[in-house]
Design a protein around this motif. Structure first.
Motif, PDB file in Angstrom:
ATOM      1  N   GLY A   1       0.789  -1.227   0.000  1.00  0.00           N
ATOM      2  CA  GLY A   1       0.000   0.000   0.000  1.00  0.00           C
ATOM      3  C   GLY A   1       0.817   1.270   0.000  1.00  0.00           C
ATOM      4  O   GLY A   1       0.337   2.317   0.447  1.00  0.00           O
ATOM      5  N   LEU A   2       2.054   1.203  -0.490  1.00  0.00           N
ATOM      6  CA  LEU A   2       2.887   2.407  -0.543  1.00  0.00           C
ATOM      7  C   LEU A   2       2.508   3.251  -1.755  1.00  0.00           C
ATOM      8  O   LEU A   2       2.076   2.732  -2.776  1.00  0.00           O
ATOM      9  N   ILE A   3       2.705   4.558  -1.631  1.00  0.00           N
ATOM     10  CA  ILE A   3       2.395   5.476  -2.722  1.00  0.00           C
ATOM     11  C   ILE A   3       3.604   5.520  -3.663  1.00  0.00           C
ATOM     12  O   ILE A   3       4.703   5.922  -3.255  1.00  0.00           O
ATOM     13  N   PRO A   4       3.443   5.108  -4.934  1.00  0.00           N
ATOM     14  CA  PRO A   4       4.585   4.928  -5.845  1.00  0.00           C
ATOM     15  C   PRO A   4       5.442   6.174  -6.048  1.00  0.00           C
ATOM     16  O   PRO A   4       6.662   6.065  -6.195  1.00  0.00           O
ATOM     17  N   LEU A   5       4.830   7.368  -6.090  1.00  0.00           N
ATOM     18  CA  LEU A   5       5.580   8.587  -6.380  1.00  0.00           C
ATOM     19  C   LEU A   5       6.288   9.169  -5.168  1.00  0.00           C
ATOM     20  O   LEU A   5       7.014  10.145  -5.274  1.00  0.00           O
ATOM     21  N   MET A   6       6.055   8.582  -3.980  1.00  0.00           N
ATOM     22  CA  MET A   6       6.714   9.062  -2.764  1.00  0.00           C
ATOM     23  C   MET A   6       7.841   8.114  -2.391  1.00  0.00           C
ATOM     24  O   MET A   6       7.725   6.897  -2.546  1.00  0.00           O
ATOM     25  N   ASN A   7       8.943   8.687  -1.869  1.00  0.00           N
ATOM     26  CA  ASN A   7      10.009   7.820  -1.387  1.00  0.00           C
ATOM     27  C   ASN A   7       9.622   7.242  -0.018  1.00  0.00           C
ATOM     28  O   ASN A   7       8.546   7.540   0.519  1.00  0.00           O
ATOM     29  N   ALA A   8      10.498   6.411   0.532  1.00  0.00           N
ATOM     30  CA  ALA A   8      10.175   5.717   1.781  1.00  0.00           C
ATOM     31  C   ALA A   8       9.862   6.704   2.909  1.00  0.00           C
ATOM     32  O   ALA A   8       8.860   6.558   3.626  1.00  0.00           O
ATOM     33  N   TYR A   9      10.715   7.726   3.047  1.00  0.00           N
ATOM     34  CA  TYR A   9      10.481   8.721   4.090  1.00  0.00           C
ATOM     35  C   TYR A   9       9.145   9.424   3.894  1.00  0.00           C
ATOM     36  O   TYR A   9       8.369   9.601   4.840  1.00  0.00           O
ATOM     37  N   GLU A  10       8.855   9.817   2.672  1.00  0.00           N
ATOM     38  CA  GLU A  10       7.613  10.548   2.394  1.00  0.00           C
ATOM     39  C   GLU A  10       6.387   9.681   2.652  1.00  0.00           C
ATOM     40  O   GLU A  10       5.355  10.171   3.137  1.00  0.00           O
ATOM     41  N   ASN A  11       6.483   8.384   2.359  1.00  0.00           N
ATOM     42  CA  ASN A  11       5.369   7.482   2.650  1.00  0.00           C
ATOM     43  C   ASN A  11       5.082   7.426   4.140  1.00  0.00           C
ATOM     44  O   ASN A  11       3.925   7.471   4.557  1.00  0.00           O
ATOM     45  N   VAL A  12       6.131   7.343   4.942  1.00  0.00           N
ATOM     46  CA  VAL A  12       5.945   7.263   6.394  1.00  0.00           C
ATOM     47  C   VAL A  12       5.459   8.604   6.940  1.00  0.00           C
ATOM     48  O   VAL A  12       4.537   8.657   7.766  1.00  0.00           O
TER      49      VAL A  12
ATOM     50  N   ARG B   1       9.135  -3.465   5.022  1.00  0.00           N
ATOM     51  CA  ARG B   1       9.687  -2.773   6.190  1.00  0.00           C
ATOM     52  C   ARG B   1       9.241  -1.314   6.232  1.00  0.00           C
ATOM     53  O   ARG B   1       8.977  -0.770   7.307  1.00  0.00           O
ATOM     54  N   VAL B   2       9.142  -0.672   5.058  1.00  0.00           N
ATOM     55  CA  VAL B   2       8.634   0.703   5.015  1.00  0.00           C
ATOM     56  C   VAL B   2       7.171   0.729   5.465  1.00  0.00           C
ATOM     57  O   VAL B   2       6.751   1.614   6.221  1.00  0.00           O
ATOM     58  N   ALA B   3       6.387  -0.259   5.017  1.00  0.00           N
ATOM     59  CA  ALA B   3       4.982  -0.336   5.416  1.00  0.00           C
ATOM     60  C   ALA B   3       4.848  -0.507   6.929  1.00  0.00           C
ATOM     61  O   ALA B   3       3.964   0.076   7.560  1.00  0.00           O
ATOM     62  N   ILE B   4       5.743  -1.293   7.512  1.00  0.00           N
ATOM     63  CA  ILE B   4       5.725  -1.483   8.967  1.00  0.00           C
ATOM     64  C   ILE B   4       6.118  -0.181   9.667  1.00  0.00           C
ATOM     65  O   ILE B   4       5.505   0.212  10.670  1.00  0.00           O
ATOM     66  N   ALA B   5       7.134   0.506   9.135  1.00  0.00           N
ATOM     67  CA  ALA B   5       7.533   1.797   9.717  1.00  0.00           C
ATOM     68  C   ALA B   5       6.376   2.785   9.691  1.00  0.00           C
ATOM     69  O   ALA B   5       6.128   3.506  10.669  1.00  0.00           O
ATOM     70  N   ARG B   6       5.655   2.827   8.583  1.00  0.00           N
ATOM     71  CA  ARG B   6       4.493   3.717   8.483  1.00  0.00           C
ATOM     72  C   ARG B   6       3.436   3.363   9.529  1.00  0.00           C
ATOM     73  O   ARG B   6       2.804   4.244  10.111  1.00  0.00           O
ATOM     74  N   ALA B   7       3.262   2.074   9.786  1.00  0.00           N
ATOM     75  CA  ALA B   7       2.227   1.625  10.713  1.00  0.00           C
ATOM     76  C   ALA B   7       2.557   1.933  12.171  1.00  0.00           C
ATOM     77  O   ALA B   7       1.652   2.097  12.996  1.00  0.00           O
TER      78      ALA B   7
ATOM     79  N   GLU C   1      11.785   9.243  10.637  1.00  0.00           N
ATOM     80  CA  GLU C   1      13.147   8.721  10.531  1.00  0.00           C
ATOM     81  C   GLU C   1      13.410   7.665  11.595  1.00  0.00           C
ATOM     82  O   GLU C   1      14.077   6.658  11.340  1.00  0.00           O
ATOM     83  N   HIS C   2      12.876   7.875  12.792  1.00  0.00           N
ATOM     84  CA  HIS C   2      13.075   6.897  13.863  1.00  0.00           C
ATOM     85  C   HIS C   2      12.388   5.577  13.527  1.00  0.00           C
ATOM     86  O   HIS C   2      12.960   4.495  13.730  1.00  0.00           O
ATOM     87  N   ALA C   3      11.176   5.647  12.988  1.00  0.00           N
ATOM     88  CA  ALA C   3      10.449   4.428  12.612  1.00  0.00           C
ATOM     89  C   ALA C   3      11.202   3.670  11.519  1.00  0.00           C
ATOM     90  O   ALA C   3      11.316   2.437  11.562  1.00  0.00           O
ATOM     91  N   LEU C   4      11.735   4.401  10.535  1.00  0.00           N
ATOM     92  CA  LEU C   4      12.507   3.762   9.472  1.00  0.00           C
ATOM     93  C   LEU C   4      13.791   3.148  10.019  1.00  0.00           C
ATOM     94  O   LEU C   4      14.211   2.064   9.591  1.00  0.00           O
ATOM     95  N   GLU C   5      14.402   3.808  10.965  1.00  0.00           N
ATOM     96  CA  GLU C   5      15.612   3.273  11.579  1.00  0.00           C
ATOM     97  C   GLU C   5      15.308   1.975  12.334  1.00  0.00           C
ATOM     98  O   GLU C   5      16.097   1.023  12.299  1.00  0.00           O
ATOM     99  N   GLN C   6      14.150   1.933  12.990  1.00  0.00           N
ATOM    100  CA  GLN C   6      13.788   0.750  13.766  1.00  0.00           C
ATOM    101  C   GLN C   6      13.667  -0.499  12.896  1.00  0.00           C
ATOM    102  O   GLN C   6      13.931  -1.613  13.369  1.00  0.00           O
ATOM    103  N   VAL C   7      13.259  -0.321  11.650  1.00  0.00           N
ATOM    104  CA  VAL C   7      13.109  -1.475  10.753  1.00  0.00           C
ATOM    105  C   VAL C   7      14.273  -1.598   9.773  1.00  0.00           C
ATOM    106  O   VAL C   7      14.205  -2.330   8.787  1.00  0.00           O
ATOM    107  N   GLY C   8      15.361  -0.859  10.041  1.00  0.00           N
ATOM    108  CA  GLY C   8      16.564  -0.983   9.229  1.00  0.00           C
ATOM    109  C   GLY C   8      16.476  -0.354   7.854  1.00  0.00           C
ATOM    110  O   GLY C   8      17.151  -0.787   6.919  1.00  0.00           O
ATOM    111  N   MET C   9      15.669   0.710   7.716  1.00  0.00           N
ATOM    112  CA  MET C   9      15.467   1.320   6.400  1.00  0.00           C
ATOM    113  C   MET C   9      15.871   2.799   6.329  1.00  0.00           C
ATOM    114  O   MET C   9      15.597   3.457   5.329  1.00  0.00           O
ATOM    115  N   LYS C  10      16.525   3.317   7.345  1.00  0.00           N
ATOM    116  CA  LYS C  10      16.871   4.737   7.327  1.00  0.00           C
ATOM    117  C   LYS C  10      17.828   5.065   6.188  1.00  0.00           C
ATOM    118  O   LYS C  10      17.734   6.131   5.559  1.00  0.00           O
ATOM    119  N   GLU C  11      18.738   4.149   5.885  1.00  0.00           N
ATOM    120  CA  GLU C  11      19.711   4.392   4.820  1.00  0.00           C
ATOM    121  C   GLU C  11      19.072   4.345   3.430  1.00  0.00           C
ATOM    122  O   GLU C  11      19.672   4.784   2.456  1.00  0.00           O
TER     123      GLU C  11
END
Length: 241
Positions: free
Chosen positions: A108-119, A164-170, A138-148
């Motif tokens: 369910g990620l938005i294709p035109l947004m990057n990982a940070y923007e989705n979260v 992992r991005v979807a989990i960070a968003r949640a 950024e903290h949520a992305l870091e928790q699932v190993g996706m900050k980089e």
């Protein structure tokens, strides 16, 4: 009589979820299919619960009832002692935005947004203060190993990375309840364990409740309780020591 799920977490405010006599029928007449029947359960706050069962056993249907995404044909669901099954759609939507985190099998990620923007967009939808959104995302992305990888769009990420991005968003808006349908299905075993440790840490630190479906025996060993479904009914409930 309700089958009480005896789990750690009573100190976090008692039962966060209760289902009473849930039944869900799809279709009518000769084409009717009963997906859930006579489901009773109580889940304490601050616990991790796994629903297991073969495809078609009713796991996803039950998650949809517990998260107010769908209404049962019969029965009731209570969230924090408030019935949510007959809530107006607007109230149920507000409840999901603010207090429940959802992880679906489809990312369910938005294709035109990057990982940070989705979260970060998820945080805005939840109505959080814009001032703290960057740090929270950024903290949520870091928790699932996706900050980089947070500047990459979904098409530039693997299936596991998108999950992992979807989990960070949640989890970014710090919901009190996380509902996750096969959250580790697209992850390798190492990353699956890492994500489960993130969930466990959220339970430990904030009292979040996590209800998930899984087929992975290794994941089941990391939760407090396993509920088995078969043909739309709960057939066993097992505490994990």
């Amino acid at each position: 009589m309700l089958a009480k799920v005896e789990l750690p977490g009573e100190a976090f405010g008692g039962m966060i979820l209760k289902a009473v006599g849930l039944k869900r029928v799809f279709g009518r007449g000769a084409a009717a299919v009963t997906a859930l029947s006579d489901v009773h359960l109580e889940i304490p706050a601050g616990s991790m619960v796994a629903l297991k069962g073969r495809s078609g056993s009713g796991k996803t249907t039950l998650l949809n009832m517990l998260s107010a995404l769908d209404e049962p044909t019969e029965g009731q669901v209570f969230f924090r002692d408030k019935e949510i099954t007959r809530m107006p759609g607007k109230e149920r939507s507000a409840l999901r935005r603010k207090e429940i985190g959802l992880v679906f099998q489809s990312f369910g990620l938005i294709p035109l947004m990057n990982a940070y923007e989705n979260v970060e967009f998820g945080l805005r939808v939840a109505g959080t203060s814009f001032k703290g959104n960057r740090e929270a995302a950024e903290h949520a992305l870091e928790q699932v190993g996706m900050k980089e990888r947070m500047k990459h769009r979904p098409a530039e990420l693997s299936g596991g990375e998108q999950q992992r991005v979807a989990i960070a968003r949640a989890i970014a808006h710090k919901p009190v309840l996380l509902i996750a349908d096969e959250p580790t299905a697209e992850l390798d075993s190492r990353m699956g364990i890492q994500v489960m440790r993130v969930f466990r840490e959220l339970v430990h630190r904030s009292g979040m409740t996590v209800v998930l479906t899984t087929h992975d025996p290794g994941i089941m060993e990391l939760v407090d309780h396993v509920i088995s479904l078969e043909d739309g009914r709960i057939v066993s409930q097992t505490n994990i020591e």
